[in-house]
Design an enzyme around this catalytic site. Structure first.
Site: not given
Ligand code: DGL
Length: 262
Positions: A10-11, A42-43, A73-75, A183-185
């Protein structure tokens, strides 16, 4: 090969919400988690920058002999999963906002999606809406700033509550009855969200579905670890090991959490 690790990246720390579901469902698997916090969020990056980061993380995990990679990570999924699947020889599990499930269950026919800019602007996200929710009103909301607050350990701070409220209230005003966490956060914001959402608005994320899909793909490829002892759990971050440790603390298994300059 079935003793080889599952790689998860993930990011940053957010994908630990996915690791928790995987560890619960597949306790005998050896997992290696990469938190690329140095490059979070990452977004807000371009599609190509996100792809290059996904490639870097993937190659690191391949060097560790991972048998399957979960893009937690969805992004990164919405911008890179097709490339990864076409260019590397192992199975990849991706994560996308759970729009299909919300669209099937909504009564108000209005669903809110809280996600990053990178996810909301991706073509995969838009084709998912077209394929599974074309008869539903989708209210898209960028969660600008939320990943940074979680990455700094402030998921319960007043500042976070106030920012979240400015994102959630307009969706409530439009009549959503489902809020999709894209978003996984964001599962780490559920305690705050529960304070501000009425009881009849449901929160959904994709964590359990990803864990089930990981198990199904391991089984299909005969990669399931048949060990009968709890798998080793390793966590690497390129920023703050104590922060990452905090996010995985609640799971009572032996873990190794370290800084690594990847
Ligand atoms: N956990 C990432 C997601 O699911 C966060 C993306 C980010 O870093 O902006 O999209």
């Amino acid at each position: 090969m079935n003793k080889h690790p599952i790689g998860i990246f993930d990011s940053g720390v957010g994908g630990t919400s996915i690791w928790k579901k995987i560890q619960e469902l597949l306790p005998y698997e050896y997992c290696i988690y990469l938190a690329d916090s140095k490059h979070a969020p990452y977004g807000d990056k371009s599609a190509d920058e996100i792809l290059q980061l996904a490639i870097k993380n993937t190659e690191y995990l391949l060097d560790k002999d991972c048998k399957l990679i979960v893009v937690a990570c969805n992004t990164a999924t919405t911008n890179a999963i097709n490339y990864l699947r076409n260019n590397y020889p192992i199975p990849f599990i991706g994560i996308e906002p759970a729009i299909k499930s919300a669209a099937l269950n909504t009564r108000s026919k209005t669903v809110g999606v809280l996600a990053t800019k990178g996810t909301l602007t991706s073509s995969l996200f838009h084709s998912t809406i077209q394929n599974h929710a074309s008869n539903i009103t989708i209210i898209e909301q960028q969660g600008k700033g939320l990943v940074e607050l979680i990455e700094s350990g402030n998921m319960n701070a007043d500042e976070t509550r106030m920012l979240l409220k400015t994102y959630v209230q307009p969706m409530l005003d439009k009549g959503i009855d489902y809020l999709v966490l894209g978003c996984t956060h964001y599962p780490y914001l559920i305690p705050l969200l529960k304070e501000m959402l009425p009881d009849d608005v449901k929160i959904i994320d994709s964590g359990e579905a990803v864990a089930r899909q990981t198990k199904a793909i391991l089984q299909k490829n005969r990669l399931l670890n048949t060990a009968s002892t709890i798998g080793k759990q390793q966590f690497f971050t390129n920023t703050d090991a104590e922060l990452l440790e905090y996010f995985v603390l609640s799971v009572p298994v032996d873990k190794e959490v370290r800084f690594l300059d990847f």
